[in-house]
Design a protein around this motif. Structure first.
Motif, PDB file in Angstrom:
ATOM      1  N   VAL A 163      13.647  -0.322  -7.324  1.00  0.00           N
ATOM      2  CA  VAL A 163      13.959   1.084  -7.628  1.00  0.00           C
ATOM      3  C   VAL A 163      13.665   2.018  -6.460  1.00  0.00           C
ATOM      4  N   LEU A 164      13.258   1.452  -5.299  1.00  0.00           N
ATOM      5  CA  LEU A 164      13.025   2.256  -4.102  1.00  0.00           C
ATOM      6  C   LEU A 164      13.982   1.809  -3.002  1.00  0.00           C
ATOM      7  N   THR A 165      14.448   2.740  -2.189  1.00  0.00           N
ATOM      8  CA  THR A 165      15.343   2.392  -1.089  1.00  0.00           C
ATOM      9  C   THR A 165      14.576   1.567  -0.060  1.00  0.00           C
ATOM     10  N   ILE A 166      15.306   0.772   0.697  1.00  0.00           N
ATOM     11  CA  ILE A 166      14.645  -0.071   1.701  1.00  0.00           C
ATOM     12  C   ILE A 166      14.024   0.792   2.801  1.00  0.00           C
ATOM     13  N   GLY A 167      14.668   1.909   3.117  1.00  0.00           N
ATOM     14  CA  GLY A 167      14.116   2.802   4.134  1.00  0.00           C
ATOM     15  C   GLY A 167      12.779   3.379   3.711  1.00  0.00           C
ATOM     16  N   PHE A 168      12.682   3.811   2.454  1.00  0.00           N
ATOM     17  CA  PHE A 168      11.427   4.368   1.942  1.00  0.00           C
ATOM     18  C   PHE A 168      10.318   3.323   1.985  1.00  0.00           C
ATOM     19  N   GLN A 169      10.643   2.052   1.632  1.00  0.00           N
ATOM     20  CA  GLN A 169       9.624   1.008   1.569  1.00  0.00           C
ATOM     21  C   GLN A 169       9.084   0.648   2.947  1.00  0.00           C
ATOM     22  N   ILE A 170       9.955   0.648   3.961  1.00  0.00           N
ATOM     23  CA  ILE A 170       9.478   0.365   5.319  1.00  0.00           C
ATOM     24  C   ILE A 170       8.687   1.560   5.859  1.00  0.00           C
ATOM     25  N   ALA A 171       9.213   2.758   5.638  1.00  0.00           N
ATOM     26  CA  ALA A 171       8.536   3.972   6.130  1.00  0.00           C
ATOM     27  C   ALA A 171       7.165   4.134   5.487  1.00  0.00           C
ATOM     28  N   GLU A 172       7.039   3.694   4.237  1.00  0.00           N
ATOM     29  CA  GLU A 172       5.763   3.826   3.524  1.00  0.00           C
ATOM     30  C   GLU A 172       4.634   3.124   4.270  1.00  0.00           C
ATOM     31  N   ARG A 228      -0.205   4.097   9.893  1.00  0.00           N
ATOM     32  CA  ARG A 228      -0.154   4.773  11.181  1.00  0.00           C
ATOM     33  C   ARG A 228      -0.378   6.280  11.078  1.00  0.00           C
ATOM     34  N   GLY A 229      -0.300   6.815   9.866  1.00  0.00           N
ATOM     35  CA  GLY A 229      -0.552   8.238   9.670  1.00  0.00           C
ATOM     36  C   GLY A 229       0.499   9.150  10.269  1.00  0.00           C
ATOM     37  N   VAL A 230       1.722   8.650  10.459  1.00  0.00           N
ATOM     38  CA  VAL A 230       2.786   9.462  11.044  1.00  0.00           C
ATOM     39  C   VAL A 230       3.462  10.285   9.953  1.00  0.00           C
ATOM     40  N   SER A 231       4.245  11.264  10.349  1.00  0.00           N
ATOM     41  CA  SER A 231       4.958  12.099   9.387  1.00  0.00           C
ATOM     42  C   SER A 231       6.159  11.336   8.826  1.00  0.00           C
ATOM     43  N   ARG A 232       6.715  11.867   7.724  1.00  0.00           N
ATOM     44  CA  ARG A 232       7.856  11.206   7.098  1.00  0.00           C
ATOM     45  C   ARG A 232       9.056  11.134   8.050  1.00  0.00           C
ATOM     46  N   SER A 233       9.311  12.222   8.784  1.00  0.00           N
ATOM     47  CA  SER A 233      10.461  12.231   9.704  1.00  0.00           C
ATOM     48  C   SER A 233      10.266  11.233  10.835  1.00  0.00           C
ATOM     49  N   GLU A 234       9.032  11.137  11.347  1.00  0.00           N
ATOM     50  CA  GLU A 234       8.756  10.147  12.397  1.00  0.00           C
ATOM     51  C   GLU A 234       8.886   8.732  11.848  1.00  0.00           C
ATOM     52  N   ALA A 235       8.402   8.528  10.616  1.00  0.00           N
ATOM     53  CA  ALA A 235       8.495   7.200   9.992  1.00  0.00           C
ATOM     54  C   ALA A 235       9.948   6.813   9.767  1.00  0.00           C
ATOM     55  N   ALA A 286      11.510  -6.568   9.194  1.00  0.00           N
ATOM     56  CA  ALA A 286      11.303  -5.216   9.738  1.00  0.00           C
ATOM     57  C   ALA A 286      10.054  -4.580   9.136  1.00  0.00           C
ATOM     58  N   MET A 287       9.853  -4.733   7.831  1.00  0.00           N
ATOM     59  CA  MET A 287       8.684  -4.169   7.162  1.00  0.00           C
ATOM     60  C   MET A 287       7.404  -4.817   7.684  1.00  0.00           C
ATOM     61  N   ALA A 288       7.450  -6.157   7.867  1.00  0.00           N
ATOM     62  CA  ALA A 288       6.266  -6.875   8.334  1.00  0.00           C
ATOM     63  C   ALA A 288       5.891  -6.472   9.759  1.00  0.00           C
ATOM     64  N   LEU A 289       6.899  -6.186  10.584  1.00  0.00           N
ATOM     65  CA  LEU A 289       6.641  -5.877  11.992  1.00  0.00           C
ATOM     66  C   LEU A 289       6.440  -4.383  12.244  1.00  0.00           C
ATOM     67  N   ALA A 290       6.552  -3.568  11.195  1.00  0.00           N
ATOM     68  CA  ALA A 290       6.516  -2.106  11.367  1.00  0.00           C
ATOM     69  C   ALA A 290       5.276  -1.635  12.109  1.00  0.00           C
ATOM     70  N   CYS A 291       4.127  -2.227  11.764  1.00  0.00           N
ATOM     71  CA  CYS A 291       2.864  -1.760  12.365  1.00  0.00           C
ATOM     72  C   CYS A 291       2.395  -2.675  13.496  1.00  0.00           C
ATOM     73  N   LYS A 292       3.307  -3.499  14.013  1.00  0.00           N
ATOM     74  CA  LYS A 292       3.011  -4.403  15.128  1.00  0.00           C
ATOM     75  C   LYS A 292       1.741  -5.227  14.878  1.00  0.00           C
ATOM     76  N   PRO A 293       1.764  -6.081  13.838  1.00  0.00           N
ATOM     77  CA  PRO A 293       0.572  -6.861  13.493  1.00  0.00           C
ATOM     78  C   PRO A 293       0.258  -7.909  14.558  1.00  0.00           C
ATOM     79  N   LYS A 294      -1.012  -8.300  14.611  1.00  0.00           N
ATOM     80  CA  LYS A 294      -1.402  -9.372  15.535  1.00  0.00           C
ATOM     81  C   LYS A 294      -0.872 -10.721  15.050  1.00  0.00           C
ATOM     82  N   LEU A 295      -0.797 -10.876  13.720  1.00  0.00           N
ATOM     83  CA  LEU A 295      -0.397 -12.151  13.122  1.00  0.00           C
ATOM     84  C   LEU A 295       0.675 -11.923  12.071  1.00  0.00           C
TER      85      LEU A 295
END
Length: 614
Positions: free
Chosen positions: A107-116, A122-129, A167-176
């Motif tokens: 029930v959520l768009t894919i963009g919203f789920q990755i940006a979340e 990362r504490g970025v704004s919605r527009s930056e996300a 894309a969601m998994a790599l969003a925050c550049k994880p170590k693993l």
């Protein structure tokens, strides 16, 4: 010495069952260095997914117990609070699950789920996300990423949904990055795209990868080192090249021996059984050729001409038809008694709809389906029910096709009773004989489906299909969900039954290595049409159509020495088969390349985007 990104030491995970702690993972240990890929390989119930969940801290706290040490970049994870672990998950370590639709919120768009994830960690704004999300979607090759930001998961194909998860998994550049069977449910070409994407992103970001799979071809393609697990134990570990070249444990040898290898049938005219391997000794028998069962001089058991199946699309319940899905378009083929015709292609190509049209489960708009000379498309419900005694279907998911409230004995007996082929007083004996025919004990008739393994459930489905003595069996992805060794057992059973009973198979699959081993002829489908059809040797040794070459080039090669070879991977999705209501289907031309080998004449659009066969 450089500190490993992940260090697992003597990990033991237990679950509380009937008041007792039962270990599922028994004291395993391994390290993953920066930028390294470690594969954890084993069959279902070996403990590999529980290992990943233990690292992520996702096992249920009230029903599980994790012992040992799990260090991520030197930080001990087993002693962290749930609040701290929430900050680590997605930020320092991320996970891609096998089935993306169970991981994405519908029930959520894919963009919203990755940006979340970006906003949270990362504490970025919605527009930056949002801007970063679009960049990530482009990075994982989602076409028209900006316009698809607001789409919901159901609007994406399986391969594209898995790209969204990456894309969601790599969003925050994880170590693993932990990838738990991320390609198991995908077609061979989509699998090649996902593997190529993971390798490319790993090279760019330097991420470490823990890759969980039971596919040894995928292991050879992606892993630097490998851990082999069986029944919760760590059986063998070492560099992937060494594991493949010099396996030490008998179980490892049995896993490798069961892997079907593309090209292994060169020079073989008939299907061949898979080698069976003793897990305790690792010794394999010599695979034997299946006796020739094809009766080419008899009329075909199945003769399909001009089969066309389309589905109407309406924008509302009472609205007019706005378009049609051309699922199967003017398809023709025949199957001789004792022959296996394999139908191959990606999801959405129409192969399953072809099988369902043959069975009468969906009604075609045009064409004929002759079963021993009887046209099934002209029959009413009662006539079709009578003819289904001669054609049976084995589905992909045996658990979904068995009634969980019926014993397997009752499920096998049901078609016998419905078709008046047995009386209740004597049906138990026939059920017992059918179970014996598929390698199960007669006393198993009183068990329910949940009490069987996946391979055993598929044997039950085969027994049920055999109950009415069919002439033809439609096997729709009947082994794609099974582990490699169980897959070999079920396919050997099907080959043995064909030799003994003269069965004809319409074998629907996307696994080219399996198809090469079991089929007599092969039909390749794309966008609802057969683009190439011919004898198995001709299709695999001399493919003509660019799409056939594309399918063959995408098959993982179980040879670590070829791991760093760059393959030409086409990142296009299969085209949408939806057409306008006034669409005129083009007339297709076929040319005969050799005896029985025909190929559709194709246009220039294929030449710039299709790699050559490997």
């Amino acid at each position: 010495m450089t500190q490993p990104i992940l260090s697992v030491s003597n990990l033991t995970t237990s679950f509380r069952v009937d008041g007792e702690w039962r270990p599922v993972v028994n004291g395993i240990s391994f390290d993953i260095a920066a930028g390294e890929t470690l594969a954890v390989v084993g069959e279902s119930r070996s403990g590999k997914s529980v290992t990943a969940l233990s690292i992520m801290g996702l096992t249920p706290s009230d029903m599980s117990r994790v012992e040992g040490s799990i260090k991520l970049a030197g930080t001990e994870l087993t002693t962290q609070s749930e609040k701290t672990m929430r900050g680590i998950r997605g930020n320092d370590v991320a996970m891609i699950f096998q089935e993306p639709m169970t991981s994405l919120n519908p029930v959520l768009t894919i963009g919203f789920q990755i940006a979340e994830a970006l906003v949270l960690h990362r504490g970025v704004s919605r527009s930056e996300a949002e801007a970063e999300t679009i960049r990530l979607l482009e990075k994982v090759h989602i076409p028209a990423a900006a316009s698809r930001f607001h789409d919901y998961p159901h609007r994406f194909s399986g391969g594209m949904r898995q790209r969204v998860m990456i894309a969601m998994a790599l969003a925050c550049k994880p170590k693993l990055l932990i990838a738990d069977e991320p390609t198991t449910a995908l077609d061979v070409t989509i699998q090649a795209q996902i593997l190529d994407l993971i390798k490319t992103l790993q090279d760019e970001e330097g991420t470490s990868v823990l890759f969980i799979t039971h596919d040894m071809g995928v292991v050879a393609e992606i892993a630097d080192r490998t851990v082999v697990m069986y029944n919760g134990d760590q059986i063998e570990t070492g560099p992937t090249a060494d594991i493949f070249a010099r396996p030490q444990a008998p179980y490892t040898r049995s896993l490798l021996a069961a892997v079907p290898k593309l090209g292994s049938m060169q020079g073989q005219a008939k299907p061949m059984r898979f080698p069976t391997v003793d897990r305790e000794t690792g010794l394999a028998d010599v695979p034997v050729q299946v006796p020739d069962t094809v009766k080419a001089d008899e009329p075909p058991v199945l003769d399909v001409k001009g089969l066309t199946t389309r589905f109407d699309i309406r924008s509302g319940i009472l609205s007019k038809v706005s378009g049609r899905v051309h699922a199967v378009e003017n398809v023709s083929f025949s199957v001789q008694p004792g022959e296996t015709l394999a139908v191959v292609g990606e999801s959405g190509c129409g192969k399953s709809t072809t099988g369902r049209s043959v069975m009468g489960l969906v009604k075609p708009q045009a064409g004929t389906v002759l079963l021993d000379g009887v046209d099934l498309t002209t029959l009413g419900q009662s006539g079709l029910r009578d003819q289904r005694r001669h054609v049976q279907m084995i589905f992909q998911d045996p658990f979904a096709s068995l009634n969980p409230r019926m014993t397997v004995g009752a499920a096998i007996a049901e078609p016998l009773l419905i078709n008046d082929m047995a009386k209740r007083s004597g049906v138990a004996e026939q059920v017992a004989e059918l179970l014996r025919n598929v390698g199960l004990h007669p006393e198993m008739a009183d068990r329910y489906p949940h009490e069987f393994s996946g391979g055993q459930r598929q044997r039950v489905c085969i027994a049920r299909a055999l109950a009415v003595n069919p002439r033809l069996i439609v096997a729709d992805e009947s082994v794609s969900a099974l582990d490699v060794s169980v897959k070999a057992q079920v396919l050997n059973l099907m080959l043995d039954l064909q030799a003994r009973m003269g069965l004809a198979y319409l074998f629907i699959s996307h696994d080219m290595a399996v198809v090469e081993r079991v089929s007599h002829r092969v039909a390749v489908m794309y966008l609802g049409e057969i683009v190439e059809i011919g004898p198995r040797a001709a299709i695999f040794e001399s493919p003509q159509h660019p799409y056939t070459k594309r399918l063959l080039s995408a098959v993982p090669i179980a040879d670590p020495a070829r791991r760093h070879e760059k393959r030409a991977v086409v990142n296009d999705e299969i085209m949408n088969p939806t057409r306008a209501t006034d669409f005129v289907v083009p007339v297709r031309e076929y040319r005969e390349v050799s005896a029985g080998h025909s190929v559709m004449v194709w246009g220039e659009e294929w030449n710039h985007r299709t790699p050559r066969a490997a």
